[in-house]
Every structure is written in structure tokens, then in C-alpha cells.
Scaffold this active site. Structure first.
Site, short mmCIF file in Angstrom:
data_model
loop_
_atom_site.label_atom_id
_atom_site.label_comp_id
_atom_site.label_asym_id
_atom_site.label_seq_id
_atom_site.Cartn_x
_atom_site.Cartn_y
_atom_site.Cartn_z
N ASN A 220 39.02 96.14 -8.39
CA ASN A 220 38.46 95.02 -8.25
C ASN A 220 38.72 93.99 -9.38
OD1 ASN A 220 36.71 97.39 -8.86
ND2 ASN A 220 35.25 95.53 -8.68
N SER B 107 36.13 95.40 3.98
CA SER B 107 35.05 94.17 3.84
C SER B 107 35.90 93.21 4.26
CB SER B 107 34.67 93.62 2.49
OG SER B 107 33.65 92.58 2.75
N HIS C 218 35.17 89.81 4.18
CA HIS C 218 35.25 88.48 3.48
C HIS C 218 36.14 88.42 2.42
CE1 HIS C 218 32.46 89.45 -0.05
NE2 HIS C 218 32.28 89.72 0.74
N THR D 284 21.56 96.45 16.85
CA THR D 284 22.74 95.48 17.45
C THR D 284 24.48 95.05 16.04
OG1 THR D 284 20.75 95.20 18.61
CG2 THR D 284 22.65 94.08 18.48
N CYS E 275 27.92 88.81 -21.45
CA CYS E 275 26.62 87.77 -21.96
C CYS E 275 27.35 87.21 -20.26
CB CYS E 275 27.65 86.42 -22.27
SG CYS E 275 27.63 86.69 -24.12
#
Lengths: 388, 126
Positions: free
Chosen positions: A151, A199, A201, A237, A325
Site C-alpha cells: 500500500n 475491500s 472502497h 446480518t 510526524c
């Protein structure tokens, strides 16, 4: 100011036509697919049609696809579910040190349960070494889990070879394909894959929905206790609108894969060549050839990534950074450290991930902005004068 | 994440640069940790800081705290500048995220290091 979005590895915009397909399943066809009246049976069929769409894109069978809440849950199910179901065969798992946290932290959890994990190192381009993989295999090894593509740096691992080695030793092979699905061609038969995570999205589908391919005959225990949905592999569900969305989204992505990948990789190569031409002392992270079409990860020496990212943000550009950072731990990206970058170089890295909506004009604006921002920050950096 | 003041000082930092004939120069931090600050002071015969410049490698809060610290000590005497605390710098910026407080510590240390350099130079001169 229109946002120029270059963080398509983080998430993508849900396509409007996919949203339209999902809409009826919120408040019109809202029925629970587990019930057995006609309305529910129809919804159940819709869920299975989506399964079929996913299966057809990766050369699997419909009954080998299980829906989850996303990539993280799919990875958890693959690692923990397989480990716990196959404990009798052995307690050793092989993975890599550049996996997504969903895999690494699942492995850490399994270590507490008595499993032994080997975290393979990677070379300077992010490839695992096949000879090291072979050496790591032992009698107790039950599972190998290596991501299809990374990624952060976009490196595409030699998945087919890894799967072949796993199968030669009678070991199951899982791959986290969250970044790869829709970007490169995936064939679970040809690539010797037993389990695969995805996934929605990441390929212009909805968030909150994922899927896992589990080859017929591979035993996986469910990790959430509840009802018998998803053939007892995943209780709860079904997220029907999400399931409809991911099915249409993957089909669309696969149908347009060659065209999109060609256009996106041309834009990426343009960005890479312009940055290397116009900015001295940069380093492209990841492999030049075997990398995801949209990914370009650069380290800009003598400056820090969060600063670059925020100055680009003020110009309406979204990118991501591997700088310490921007993290809560103040440690730079473990992926960048794993490919051998010194801390101070890892701090200055910016990941651009181009998607299907990005235009040449946007990439030109990005390039000009990066050149300007890097120049501004270098003029401010006490390290730059010393490095000259 | 950051206050408007932090973003203002980050995007438009004050007093960036170097002073060629600086009275004192201080460098603190470590590139491995992701931040380095270099502070240049021009100090007159009355021990008043007449000019300050800085160069910083680091994140937005490192740049903003450097910028704010230079503004806070400009025109002050050396003794007054030594009283500058990291908390005062952070407060002047309307606060920093907790994980970034070390940046303000660095700014305080950079000022102190530059003053120490100035005093060492003066000792050698005398």
C-alpha cells in the site's frame, strides 16, 4: 478550490452509478436475506449475484466468496480463522515485515495464542526473497500470507511464485489484495491463491464492505460468534447495500482494468519522470517496473513529509506521507524502514496515488506544486545547505 | 489538528534565513528524529537581540514554533530571552497537539544554545 485528490490508495470516491444500484436496498428492498418469505428470498438472490460478480473477476466460484466489513476483517478472518482451524497441523505462519497492520497485528495476536510467526524481510525495492521464503518453511508451517501489492510503495510481490512454493509444501497461501484488486489482473487459479482479502472502497465501491475468497476445501473458523450467515464463516446480518455496491464496483473495475491501468500508469510515469527531472536529490521508493499503476512514492531529502503534505493541502492537494510526524508513535513508516531507508530519508517521503478520475492537468498542477513546496522547505532546512 | 496560528506561522514563517556575522548560532535536534532547528542571533553591545533568523528541518509544528520563538525574542535582552519557555511558545501559538509539544521544547533549546554560543564566543574574546 476544487480538491485535487491524489490519495486513491487511502480510499476512492464511490461511483454515482454504483450508488444508484445500492440505493433501493436501504429503505425499499430492506429485507433480511436470511428470512424465507418471497421478499427476503429476492434479496438473498441479489446477495448471491454479487458473490458471483466478485467470483467472476478473480476466477473463483460463487460459493468461495464471503462478505465481510472490509479488508481488515478479511485479513483477520484469513489469519486467525485459518490458524485456529488448522492448529492440529502446525503452529507456524510465514508473512512479511511490510504487510498491512491488519495482517501484522493479527499475527501478533496469534503469537500470544502460541503460534510462531516468521516475518520475512524485503529487499531495497520491497520484494520478499523467494529463497528466504523456502528456507523459512518447516514441518509446522501451515500458512503463508504475503500481500499482493504494498500500500505504501506499490511494489507487486511475485504472488504466483509464492503460491507455487506454498503448494509444493502443502501450505495454504493467503494474499491481502486490498490495493491490487481493480488495479492489476488477479486469477486465484493461475496465481495459486487459497485465500484473498479485498475491500470495496479501494475500487470506487462503498466503505464498510469487503470480501474474502476462501478456496473450497480450505478450513477457516469464524472469528465472531453469532448466527450462521455466510455459510458459518461470518456471523451478522448482511450489509446488503454494501454487498450490491462491491459486486457492481469490482465488475466495473475489472471490465475497465486494462484501459484504466494504462491511462493511470502513464500519468504516474509522467509524474515520476518530471519529479526526477525537476527536483535534485529525490529517491523513488519501490520497484520501477513491478509497481501498482497509480503509486509513486518519493523521498525528498533534507525536508520532512508532514510539512510537504500540509503545504500541498493548502494548495488543495491530498497526498499521504510516511513521516513520523504524521503518526502517533513518532516513528516513520515501518515499510520505508524495511526497504532500508535511513530514518531521516523516510521522514521526507510523500506517497501519491493516482486514480481514474485524475487528469493530466491535475498531475501538472501536482508536479508544479511539489516542485514549489520542496524548494520552499529546502530553503528553510538547515540540512540542505550542509548536504550541498 | 493544528491551530490557525500554527498554520499561519507554518505557511508564512517569520525570520527564515541565516545571519552571516551572527553573534551566536545554536543547532539542536537530530535528523533521525525528524527535526533540527538552527537559530542565528545578532546581539548588540547592550546585550539586546537586534536580529534573529532560523532554519528548521521538521514538521509544521517544528517550523511554527521556530518562527514564533524568533518573534518572541527579537528586541529582548539576552537575559530576557533566556526566560523563554517552551510553554510560552506553545501558548503563543494557541496550543500544540500533545504529541508535538517536544517541538516547542526544541525551540526553547535552540534559543538557549544560540545564547550559549554567543557567551562562549564572548568569553574567548575577553
Amino acid at each position: 478550490m476544487k480538491v485535487k485528490y491524489f490519495d486513491n490508495a487511502a480510499t476512492t470516491a464511490l461511483d454515482k452509478d454504483i450508488l444508484d444500484k445500492m440505493m433501493p436496498y436501504f429503505s425499499e428492498e430492506y429485507y433480511n436475506p436470511s428470512s424465507i418469505y418471497t421478499k427476503s428470498i429476492n434479496v438473498h438472490k441479489v446477495v448471491d449475484e454479487s458473490r458471483l460478480r466478485i467470483a467472476s473477476c478473480i476466477n473463483a466460484n460463487q460459493n468461495e466468496i464471503y462478505f465481510t466489513s472490509g479488508g481488515t476483517e478479511s485479513d483477520n478472518l484469513a489469519l486467525k480463522g485459518y490458524a485456529l482451524a488448522n492448529r492440529k497441523k502446525g503452529n507456524h505462519i510465514i508473512t512479511s515485515c511490510i504487510e498491512h497492520p491488519a495482517v501484522i497485528n493479527s499475527c501478533k495476536a496469534l503469537e500470544k495464542e502460541g503460534f510462531e510467526i516468521t516475518y520475512l524481510s524485503v529487499d531495497e525495492n520491497g520484494f520478499i526473497k523467494l529463497d528466504e521464503l523456502e528456507k523459512a518453511i518447516k514441518d509446522e508451517t501451515i500458512l503463508i500470507s504475503i500481500m499482493t501489492a504494498n500500500n505504501e510503495i506499490g511494489t507487486i510481490e511475485p504472488i504466483k511464485e509464492i503460491g507455487r512454493i506454498a503448494h509444493e509444501h502443502g501450505i495454504a497461501f493467503h494474499t491481502d489484495a486490498v490495493q491490487a484488486i481493480g488495479a492489476i489482473k488477479i486469477d486465484v487459479e493461475d496465481m495459486n491463491i487459497d485465500m484473498l482479502s479485498m475491500s470495496g472502497h479501494k475500487f470506487y465501491g462503498p466503505k464498510g464492505i469487503g470480501a474474502i475468497y476462501i478456496r473450497k476445501g480450505i478450513k477457516v473458523n469464524r472469528i465472531n460468534d453469532g448466527g450462521h450467515q455466510e455459510n458459518d464463516k461470518r456471523s451478522g446480518t448482511e450489509n446488503v447495500p454494501g454487498i450490491v455496491g462491491i459486486g457492481y464496483a469490482i465488475l466495473k473495475a475489472c471490465n475497465n482494468l486494462e484501459e484504466n491501468s494504462k491511462r493511470i500508469s502513464e500519468l504516474r510515469d509522467y509524474y515520476i519522470s518530471e519529479i526526477e527531472k525537476r527536483i535534485p536529490e529525490v529517491k523513488l521508493n519501490g520497484d520501477r517496473v513491478n509497481r501498482l499503476p497509480g503509486n509513486a512514492n518519493f523521498s525528498f531529502k533534507y525536508i520532512e513529509g508532514e510539512s510537504i503534505m500540509l503545504l500541498l493541502d493548502s494548495k488543495g492537494i491530498c497526498v499521504s506521507t510516511g513521516s513520523a510526524c504524521s503518526s502517533k508513535t513518532l516513528e516513520p513508516s515501518y515499510v520505508l524502514l524495511s526497504i532500508g531507508l535511513p530514518h531521516e530519508i523516510a521522514h521526507g517521503s510523500i506517497r501519491v496515488t493516482i486514480g481514474k478520475h485524475n487528469t493530466k492537468e491535475e498531475v501538472d498542477y501536482l508536479i508544479d506544486s511539489v516542485v514549489e513546496v520542496v524548494d520552499k522547505l529546502r530553503k528553510m532546512s538547515p540540512l540542505y545547505e550542509e548536504g550541498k | 489538528m493544528y491551530s490557525e496560528k500554527v498554520m499561519d506561522h507554518f505557511e508564512h514563517p517569520r525570520n527564515v534565513g541565516e545571519i552571516e556575522d551572527a553573534s551566536g548560532v545554536g543547532t539542536v535536534g537530530n535528523p533521525v528524529c525528524g527535526d533540527v532547528m538552527k537559530m542565528y542571533l545578532k546581539i548588540d553591545e547592550n546585550e539586546v537581540i537586534t536580529d534573529v533568523k532560523f532554519k528548521t528541518f521538521g514538521c509544521a509544528s517544528a517550523i511554527a514554533t521556530s518562527s514564533m520563538a524568533t518573534e518572541m525574542i527579537k528586541g529582548k535582552t539576552v537575559d530576557e530571552a533566556l526566560e523563554l519557555t517552551n510553554k510560552a511558545v506553545a501558548e503563543a501559538l494557541d496550543g500544540l497537539p500533545p504529541v508535538k509539544m517536544h517541538c516547542s521544547v526544541l525551540a526553547e533549546e535552540a534559543v538557549k544554545a544560540a545564547i550559549e554560543d554567543y557567551r562562549n564566543k564572548k568569553l574567548k574574546e575577553n
